[in-house]
Design a protein around this motif. Structure first.
Motif, PDB file in Angstrom:
ATOM      1  N   VAL A  11       0.836  -1.206   0.000  1.00  0.00           N
ATOM      2  CA  VAL A  11       0.000   0.000   0.000  1.00  0.00           C
ATOM      3  C   VAL A  11       0.867   1.251   0.000  1.00  0.00           C
ATOM      4  O   VAL A  11       0.518   2.275  -0.607  1.00  0.00           O
ATOM      5  CB  VAL A  11      -0.940  -0.004   1.221  1.00  0.00           C
ATOM      6  CG1 VAL A  11      -1.774   1.268   1.268  1.00  0.00           C
ATOM      7  CG2 VAL A  11      -1.845  -1.225   1.194  1.00  0.00           C
ATOM      8  N   LEU A  12       2.025   1.182   0.655  1.00  0.00           N
ATOM      9  CA  LEU A  12       2.903   2.355   0.769  1.00  0.00           C
ATOM     10  C   LEU A  12       3.559   2.730  -0.553  1.00  0.00           C
ATOM     11  O   LEU A  12       4.154   3.812  -0.659  1.00  0.00           O
ATOM     12  CB  LEU A  12       3.979   2.094   1.827  1.00  0.00           C
ATOM     13  CG  LEU A  12       3.462   1.886   3.262  1.00  0.00           C
ATOM     14  CD1 LEU A  12       4.631   1.649   4.215  1.00  0.00           C
ATOM     15  CD2 LEU A  12       2.637   3.084   3.718  1.00  0.00           C
ATOM     16  N   ILE A  13       3.476   1.879  -1.559  1.00  0.00           N
ATOM     17  CA  ILE A  13       3.988   2.248  -2.886  1.00  0.00           C
ATOM     18  C   ILE A  13       3.217   3.445  -3.422  1.00  0.00           C
ATOM     19  O   ILE A  13       3.730   4.230  -4.228  1.00  0.00           O
ATOM     20  CB  ILE A  13       3.903   1.044  -3.846  1.00  0.00           C
ATOM     21  CG1 ILE A  13       4.801  -0.089  -3.342  1.00  0.00           C
ATOM     22  CG2 ILE A  13       4.313   1.438  -5.260  1.00  0.00           C
ATOM     23  CD1 ILE A  13       4.688  -1.374  -4.149  1.00  0.00           C
ATOM     24  N   ALA A  14       1.981   3.629  -2.938  1.00  0.00           N
ATOM     25  CA  ALA A  14       1.166   4.774  -3.372  1.00  0.00           C
ATOM     26  C   ALA A  14       1.780   6.106  -2.956  1.00  0.00           C
ATOM     27  O   ALA A  14       1.391   7.161  -3.485  1.00  0.00           O
ATOM     28  CB  ALA A  14      -0.248   4.649  -2.807  1.00  0.00           C
ATOM     29  N   LEU A  15       2.742   6.092  -2.040  1.00  0.00           N
ATOM     30  CA  LEU A  15       3.423   7.337  -1.655  1.00  0.00           C
ATOM     31  C   LEU A  15       4.278   7.879  -2.792  1.00  0.00           C
ATOM     32  O   LEU A  15       4.770   9.018  -2.710  1.00  0.00           O
ATOM     33  CB  LEU A  15       4.288   7.101  -0.415  1.00  0.00           C
ATOM     34  CG  LEU A  15       3.525   6.733   0.873  1.00  0.00           C
ATOM     35  CD1 LEU A  15       4.509   6.421   1.997  1.00  0.00           C
ATOM     36  CD2 LEU A  15       2.586   7.864   1.280  1.00  0.00           C
ATOM     37  N   LEU A  16       4.476   7.089  -3.846  1.00  0.00           N
ATOM     38  CA  LEU A  16       5.238   7.548  -5.009  1.00  0.00           C
ATOM     39  C   LEU A  16       4.437   8.496  -5.899  1.00  0.00           C
ATOM     40  O   LEU A  16       4.993   9.050  -6.852  1.00  0.00           O
ATOM     41  CB  LEU A  16       5.693   6.344  -5.848  1.00  0.00           C
ATOM     42  CG  LEU A  16       6.793   5.457  -5.259  1.00  0.00           C
ATOM     43  CD1 LEU A  16       7.055   4.266  -6.166  1.00  0.00           C
ATOM     44  CD2 LEU A  16       8.074   6.255  -5.036  1.00  0.00           C
TER      45      LEU A  16
ATOM     46  N   ALA B 119      -2.346  10.473   4.348  1.00  0.00           N
ATOM     47  CA  ALA B 119      -2.839   9.970   5.634  1.00  0.00           C
ATOM     48  C   ALA B 119      -3.689   8.726   5.434  1.00  0.00           C
ATOM     49  O   ALA B 119      -3.610   7.757   6.206  1.00  0.00           O
ATOM     50  CB  ALA B 119      -3.650  11.059   6.343  1.00  0.00           C
ATOM     51  N   GLY B 120      -4.507   8.716   4.382  1.00  0.00           N
ATOM     52  CA  GLY B 120      -5.322   7.545   4.082  1.00  0.00           C
ATOM     53  C   GLY B 120      -4.467   6.335   3.757  1.00  0.00           C
ATOM     54  O   GLY B 120      -4.793   5.196   4.148  1.00  0.00           O
ATOM     55  N   ILE B 121      -3.362   6.563   3.050  1.00  0.00           N
ATOM     56  CA  ILE B 121      -2.441   5.472   2.719  1.00  0.00           C
ATOM     57  C   ILE B 121      -1.833   4.886   3.991  1.00  0.00           C
ATOM     58  O   ILE B 121      -1.784   3.656   4.171  1.00  0.00           O
ATOM     59  CB  ILE B 121      -1.340   5.977   1.763  1.00  0.00           C
ATOM     60  CG1 ILE B 121      -1.949   6.342   0.401  1.00  0.00           C
ATOM     61  CG2 ILE B 121      -0.248   4.929   1.600  1.00  0.00           C
ATOM     62  CD1 ILE B 121      -1.016   7.110  -0.509  1.00  0.00           C
ATOM     63  N   PHE B 122      -1.372   5.748   4.899  1.00  0.00           N
ATOM     64  CA  PHE B 122      -0.782   5.274   6.155  1.00  0.00           C
ATOM     65  C   PHE B 122      -1.818   4.552   7.012  1.00  0.00           C
ATOM     66  O   PHE B 122      -1.505   3.548   7.662  1.00  0.00           O
ATOM     67  CB  PHE B 122      -0.170   6.446   6.922  1.00  0.00           C
ATOM     68  CG  PHE B 122       1.192   6.830   6.433  1.00  0.00           C
ATOM     69  CD1 PHE B 122       2.275   5.979   6.598  1.00  0.00           C
ATOM     70  CD2 PHE B 122       1.396   8.044   5.787  1.00  0.00           C
ATOM     71  CE1 PHE B 122       3.536   6.332   6.138  1.00  0.00           C
ATOM     72  CE2 PHE B 122       2.651   8.411   5.333  1.00  0.00           C
ATOM     73  CZ  PHE B 122       3.725   7.546   5.505  1.00  0.00           C
ATOM     74  N   LEU B 123      -3.043   5.047   7.029  1.00  0.00           N
ATOM     75  CA  LEU B 123      -4.087   4.393   7.811  1.00  0.00           C
ATOM     76  C   LEU B 123      -4.407   3.003   7.269  1.00  0.00           C
ATOM     77  O   LEU B 123      -4.619   2.050   8.042  1.00  0.00           O
ATOM     78  CB  LEU B 123      -5.357   5.252   7.819  1.00  0.00           C
ATOM     79  CG  LEU B 123      -5.338   6.493   8.714  1.00  0.00           C
ATOM     80  CD1 LEU B 123      -6.597   7.329   8.497  1.00  0.00           C
ATOM     81  CD2 LEU B 123      -5.218   6.084  10.188  1.00  0.00           C
ATOM     82  N   ALA B 124      -4.460   2.890   5.946  1.00  0.00           N
ATOM     83  CA  ALA B 124      -4.712   1.579   5.339  1.00  0.00           C
ATOM     84  C   ALA B 124      -3.586   0.608   5.687  1.00  0.00           C
ATOM     85  O   ALA B 124      -3.838  -0.559   6.045  1.00  0.00           O
ATOM     86  CB  ALA B 124      -4.845   1.721   3.825  1.00  0.00           C
TER      87      ALA B 124
END
Length: 669
Positions: free
Chosen positions: A448-453, A470-475
């Motif tokens: 999921v953290l790949i979305a930080l790119l 924030a939504g990415i980290f929560l997921a």
């Protein structure tokens, strides 16, 4: 005047064009119809040639062999047949050069009958050649009453050998040796009958070849359609060819959960015949599968006749981990429909597997279609024998892989188009895909953290960027907490009992008390197994309790070829070095979680070898991992028409050859 003349000319051209189009459509239909007829003819011709040896025989039926012709050692002759009385017994049956399509022996035995059959057959010169004796390791399931061995030779003699030490399985052999074993008869089966499994296989081979040739131009732009054609056609034939028995990884657990969802909210009322497939059980022992088309039919007939999944005396209300429930919906829906129509249990067991295949095919179709890069790589991975086997059995692995690949494809499309703003719909869809895929196996949470790119240019303003981050980290935190927190807060005294004397509490004490030592142990295990787990037999060829695909070398070559040559991209940019580094770190984090989870749950405390990790656990991360090695510095000058068709043909060949060797020949002949 000129304007009118111009219009008239255009009108004539359009009319002529319509006429040509009509003729072209008729020609196309004629071509497709002719192709269908050729496919039907070739399949029937190949099936006919398989029967030529039987057609040359005077007798084309099942002929009993008199028990009086058999020479016995270790067996005592009774009115019913031959009773095993010694630790080892042999029965020698002379056949004097008779042609044997199949040899059958019949028995009464209430356990797993493991026997050896020695066949002395005639060589190419028409002489008996003891040096070429054929040894058949014959493993019969507990429900069988006859064994049919495909030989297709002129046979001098057959020797049936049974040892009490080989009966049953380790842990049950003392009990198995005490149960009376009675051999009641023998026969030669030279029956002339269409083998529908084999005929369907031939039709599928020629049908796919015709499909690839006729639609090669379309497949050049739509490889996902080719994937779907291979996936569904080969997958369905595989499912229909599989025995009504446990064959997949932990299939009894997955069937139990799927049936539980299909029986919600009242639970199941089943009998022992049904229940035996939901727990480890000798009645469905996966090492003893049917060895012929007749044994397959007998086993399915038994389960159809005696399987009661509605009014049985065993009441079950399965407790299913909530995160895994969506992963079984495809299988559960088919099972629910089968229950409504009162489909017999053996047939229902087969049809339920189709639910998993249909979901996997649909998810992978949209993932390949959406992917801006690596479409061929994803296609090749999705059609590997292990990937397809998981999709054709009761499992949640294909669900996990399908959703993660779809999420990865959508995410890459956003990352590689920085000039286009991301919508909330697209953002939520990406999170949904990763959450749905990882909920069944939270070890893939770091993906999921790949979305930080996602680059800053994708967002309308900073506030939107911060909220989405924030939504990415929560997921990520939500997924990870379902796996890590229970183990940290309240580790159980036992782990997975399949791993032996396992203990979550014991393993956590090792990790927390010797953290550096554990890291060293962890990386040693990862690097030791990395080649076969990421690029070898473990990830490409393993098929549960069936034989592994013998074509790992071809699978490796095909995967390597796809990684090197699949340089096509539908966006204006490719992944840069920093983006690839972040993806690598997240995939590495998934690998660490995979190994740590199996160390805690499946490995006996104190062992240096982490047990239970299998190549299939790497499948959800394999697509992005292979993309890391994909470089646009290599230019493959192929027309997609031939490139995609060639890849699909090679993948189909790999699957069909594997099916022929590991399923059709040993189980359906």
């Amino acid at each position: 005047m000129n304007h009118k003349a111009f219009s008239w000319t255009q009108g004539r051209s359009r009319g002529k064009k319509r006429k040509l189009t009509g003729n072209s459509s008729g020609t196309q239909l004629l071509k497709y119809g002719l192709a269908v007829l050729i496919v039907i003819f070739l399949g029937a011709a190949f099936e006919y040639f398989c029967h030529v040896p039987v057609l040359q025989q005077d007798s084309r039926e099942e002929v009993p062999i008199s028990l009086d012709t058999a020479a016995a050692e270790g067996f005592a002759r009774t009115e019913e047949g031959f009773l095993l009385t010694e630790e080892k017994g042999t029965l020698s049956i002379p056949l004097n050069g008779a042609y044997v399509e199949q040899f059958a022996y019949y028995f009464n035995y209430d356990h797993l009958l493991n026997a050896k059959v020695y066949v002395c057959y005639y060589n190419e010169y028409g002489e008996a050649d003891p040096d070429q004796d054929l040894l058949i390791e014959d493993r019969n399931n507990k429900l069988a009453e006859a064994s049919y061995l495909t030989i297709r030779k002129n046979v001098e003699s057959i020797v049936l050998s049974v040892e009490k030490s080989d009966l049953g399985e380790p842990g049950t052999r003392e009990e198995a040796g005490k149960i009376p074993l009675l051999i009641t008869g023998f026969s030669i089966c030279n029956e002339l009958a269409v083998n529908w499994y084999r005929l369907a296989f031939f039709w599928l081979v020629f049908g796919l070849l015709a499909f690839f040739w006729l639609f090669r131009g379309y497949l050049g732009n739509h490889i996902e359609v080719g994937f779907l054609a291979v996936c569904f056609s080969v997958g369905m034939l595989s499912i229909f060819s599989f025995p009504a028995n446990k064959i997949g990884f932990d299939e009894e657990t997955h069937l139990y959960r799927a049936m539980g969802i299909a029986s919600y909210p009242h639970g199941m009322n089943v009998d022992q015949t049904v229940f035996s497939l939901m727990v480890p059980n000798l009645d469905a022992w996966p090492e003893n599968q049917p060895g012929s088309i007749k044994e397959q039919a007998a086993l399915r007939s038994y389960r159809n006749e005696y399987g009661d999944y509605k009014t049985g005396t065993i009441h079950l209300e399965p407790v299913i981990p909530k995160g895994t429930i969506p992963a079984y919906l495809g299988q559960a829906v088919i099972l629910k429909i089968c229950k409504g129509f009162q489909i017999p249990w053996g047939t229902m067991l087969m049809l339920g597997r189709l639910g998993n295949l249909f979901v996997y095919g649909a998810l992978m179709y949209f993932a390949i279609k959406t992917a801006p890069v690596g479409k061929v790589i994803m296609t090749v991975i999705g059609l590997m024998p292990t990937s397809m086997f998981l999709a054709c059995t009761y499992s949640y692995d294909s669900w996990v892989t399908g959703w993660i690949y779809l999420g990865s494809a959508c995410l890459l499309k956003e990352i590689l188009t920085p000039e286009q703003e991301i919508t909330w719909k697209s953002y939520l869809w990406i999170l949904f895909c990763f959450l749905l895929g990882s909920s069944a196996k939270a070890v893939y949470a770091p993906m999921v953290l790949i979305a930080l790119l996602l680059p800053a240019s994708k967002f309308k303003n900073k506030n939107q960027r911060y909220v989405m981050a924030a939504g990415i980290f929560l997921a990520f935190a939500g997924l990870l907490s379902s796996f890590v927190i229970p183990v940290l807060v309240a580790p159980k005294e036992t782990g997975d009992i399949r791993g032996g004397a396992t203990s979550e509490a014991g393993q956590m004490s090792y990790i927390l008390g010797h953290f550096i030592g554990y890291l060293k142990l962890l990386f040693q295990n990862i690097f030791r197994t990395m080649p076969k787990m990421l690029f070898g037999r473990e990830i490409f060829s393993v098929q549960g309790h069936l034989a592994d695909s013998p074509f790992t070398w071809f699978a490796m070559g095909l995967a390597g070829y796809a990684v090197v040559t699949d340089t096509s991209i539908t966006t204006t940019r490719a992944l840069n070095g920093l983006q690839k580094l972040w993806i690598f770190l997240m995939l590495g984090a998934c690998a660490l979680l995979i190994w740590t989870s199996m160390y805690i749950a499946y490995t006996v405390p104190g062992q240096r070898i982490i047990a239970g990790v299998q190549g299939r656990y790497y499948l959800p991360i394999l697509y992005l991992f292979y993309l890391l090695f994909n470089s646009r510095m290599v230019v493959a000058r192929f027309k997609n028409m031939w490139y995609h068709t060639g890849i699909l043909t090679a993948s189909a060949w790999l699957l069909l050859a594997t099916m022929w060797v590991t399923v059709l020949v040993p189980m359906c002949m």
